[in-house]
Every structure is written in C-alpha cells, then in structure tokens.
Enzyme design. Structure first.
Site, short mmCIF file in Angstrom:
data_model
loop_
_atom_site.label_atom_id
_atom_site.label_comp_id
_atom_site.label_asym_id
_atom_site.label_seq_id
_atom_site.Cartn_x
_atom_site.Cartn_y
_atom_site.Cartn_z
N GLY A 115 0.84 -1.19 0.00
CA GLY A 115 0.00 0.00 0.00
C GLY A 115 0.88 1.24 0.00
O GLY A 115 2.05 1.20 0.40
N CYS A 116 0.33 2.36 -0.44
CA CYS A 116 1.13 3.59 -0.55
C CYS A 116 1.61 4.07 0.82
O CYS A 116 2.81 4.31 1.03
CB CYS A 116 0.37 4.67 -1.30
SG CYS A 116 -1.25 5.08 -0.61
N TYR A 117 0.70 4.21 1.78
CA TYR A 117 1.12 4.63 3.11
C TYR A 117 2.06 3.61 3.73
O TYR A 117 3.04 3.96 4.40
CB TYR A 117 -0.09 4.82 4.03
CG TYR A 117 -0.90 6.06 3.79
CD1 TYR A 117 -0.34 7.32 3.90
CD2 TYR A 117 -2.25 5.98 3.45
CE1 TYR A 117 -1.08 8.47 3.69
CE2 TYR A 117 -3.01 7.12 3.23
CZ TYR A 117 -2.43 8.36 3.35
OH TYR A 117 -3.17 9.50 3.14
N PHE A 286 7.54 10.56 -1.50
CA PHE A 286 7.46 9.83 -2.77
C PHE A 286 6.11 10.11 -3.42
O PHE A 286 5.29 10.86 -2.87
CB PHE A 286 7.65 8.32 -2.55
CG PHE A 286 6.69 7.68 -1.57
CD1 PHE A 286 5.68 6.84 -2.02
CD2 PHE A 286 6.80 7.91 -0.20
CE1 PHE A 286 4.80 6.25 -1.13
CE2 PHE A 286 5.92 7.31 0.69
CZ PHE A 286 4.91 6.50 0.23
#
Length: 315
Positions: A115-117, A286
C-alpha cells in the site's frame, strides 16, 4: 517474444496508470477485455490464463476472485489490492527491504504490491527493527499527508468538481477510528508487536505524499541522532536505485518544510531524518502513484522478467 500482460481492473486509477506506462514499451503485448465483459468471471478467467503476467487493480473481494480464476494457470499474479499483502505464499513487493524480499519477488508466482502509506512507513521502520535500533514493542506513532489521487475515482471527481464543498480545499485527517486498511501490513511486515498509531491526511493536490514517524531518542536501543540515522539508512539502502537518502544539509529539509507533492511524477522514494538529540522524525517522500502503486508494480514485473528494474519508470 513479447510478454503478454492482462490488467484486471484497468479502469481504476492504478490500472489506468499501469496501462499508460506500457504505451511506450515494445516488449509488452497488452491483452484487452471487452468493456461490456470486464466483470464477467469467465471472460476474466480466459484473459488471465492467456497472460504471462496479470495485474490485479481491483477491490479486495474481486482480487480474491481473480486469484481463484487463475487456479492451475502458469500466470504470474501481481496484486495491487490489500487482499494478499499479509497472506502466506505471497511475496511482498518491496525488494529493497532485504535480499529475501528480492528473491521472493523474482522467483514467486504471486506478488502483493505494498500500500502507498505502508510503503512510506515500512521504508522507515523495517530497517530500524532489522538493525536492532527500534525495539519491536516500541509504541510507534506515524502521521502522513497524501494527494487525493490515491482515494479512488469518486473522490478524485469530488476534488476536481467545480462546485465542490469548501472543506475539500483544506487538509482532512481521516481513519479516525485507527482502523486504516494498511495498518495490518505496516505491523506484520516490520515485525512490530504493537499496532502503530497512524493518522493520515488527504489534501487538495493530485499526487505525492510524505509519511513520518516520530521517535524518542532515549527509547531507542542506543544513542541516535538525525545525522546518525541518515548514515544508517544510507548504508542500509546502499546501491538501491529506487531509494535515496537525504544528506544532513539537504536543501529540502533545511528549508523547514517537506512538501507532499515534492516528488510527484518520480518513481523512487527519498528518506529524511530531522529533529534533535531528544526527538527525531524520520520521513519518506514519494509519489503515491509511483513507488506507492503502479511504479512499484511495474518494478516487480521488471524483476520477474529479468530486465532493467527501472525500465519504463522515471528515476
């Protein structure tokens, strides 16, 4: 011979972005499903079995269904959903964490993209735990800010609407019940024994994010400073093309601000350590659509194919 690729869920944000990235590649043959049959299980099964690699850009339930449809196929599955990130038999798609992670991605048939987080959090915490700096029972607290593109098509449409409500013009903290869907992988992958406290904020810009973790220096296993942690991260991620570590005199950190969209459009991740001798903040910056989603998925595919890890990506 071109690699046959099917994107199951090509209409979502991640699926569309992966599709865009393939437009300039001459080594990929994209398999297309008829729009009216994109939810037809039999047609999806046919496409998955015909592909060498299938990307799942779907809600969790649909991703699990696709994996069942892929049964007995020799197809490599790269899942961008939350469904399989902590499941046995799935490689976790973050090769920079360790040689074992890299090997599992290259050799496996099932890869779960982080996941991004979780990408931002794990990039910071995993090395500290693995290096014996952060105790596994440390009460970790993290906050993060992200652009709205990671929240799905409906939220994107709401932010980009001409008559949107005024509250969308400011940052909005959410997951207030401390039940964010990335917490499970954030804890398991890092090996923490406590579930982290996590407070994400969605803000009025399209893409990019910063994830931060606050540390009390006297609760670490040995004396650390922002400078010593930067040195540690630089050694840990040495020769990793997708991970950069700030210098102590980095202009971005020295300005007193870390912008959420500062690395939008770039497919790598940059780490910072700020604060003082008593309280340290480590941060990752990012693009939530890059290293936090489609970029990471394509990086994993490149590794599986044995081509340049950064092929088709912006580093």
């Amino acid at each position: 011979m071109k690699t046959k690729v099917f994107i199951d869920g090509s209409e979502g944000t991640t699926g569309l972005r992966i599709n865009e990235r393939f437009q300039k590649r001459d080594d990929i043959e994209l398999l297309h499903i008829s729009p009216e049959r994109r939810k037809d299980p039999e047609e999806r099964k046919k496409m998955i079995h015909a592909a060498d690699i299938a990307f799942l850009c779907l809600p969790d339930a649909a991703a699990r269904e696709s994996v069942m449809l892929a049964e007995k196929a020799d197809t490599v599955i790269i899942d961008t959903s939350t469904a399989h990130r902590t499941e046995e038999g799935w490689a976790y798609g973050f090769p920079e964490l360790s040689a074992a992670h890299r090997s599992a991605i290259k050799e496996g048939k099932r890869v779960a993209v982080p996941g991004c987080y979780a990408t931002g959090f794990i990039s910071l915490v995993y090395p500290l735990v693995a290096g014996g700096i952060l105790p596994k029972d440390y009460p970790v607290s993290s906050f993060a800010i992200s652009g709205y593109s990671g929240a799905g098509k409906k939220v994107i449409a709401a932010y980009e609407s001409a008559d949107r409500p005024k509250e969308l013009s400011a940052g909005r903290e959410y997951a207030l019940t401390q039940q964010h869907k990335h917490l499970k992988e954030m804890q398991k992958i890092t090996g923490l024994t406590r579930t982290p406290l996590f407070s994400p904020i969605i803000d009025d810009y399209y893409s990019g994010m910063v994830v931060s973790v606050q540390l009390y220096a006297d609760m670490l296993t040995k004396k650390e400073t922002p400078e010593s942690l930067l040195h540690f991260y630089a050694q840990y991620y040495e020769n990793q093309r997708f991970i950069k570590v700030s210098a102590s005199d980095d202009e971005t950190a020295a300005s007193g601000f870390l912008s959420g969209n500062g690395l939008s459009g770039w497919d790598g991740l940059k780490i910072y350590a700020t604060g003082n001798e008593e309280r340290i903040v480590v941060s990752s910056q990012f693009d939530n659509l890059g290293k936090g989603a489609s970029g990471a998925a394509i990086q994993c595919m490149n590794m599986i194919l044995g081509c340049d890890e950064a092929k088709g990506l912006d580093l």
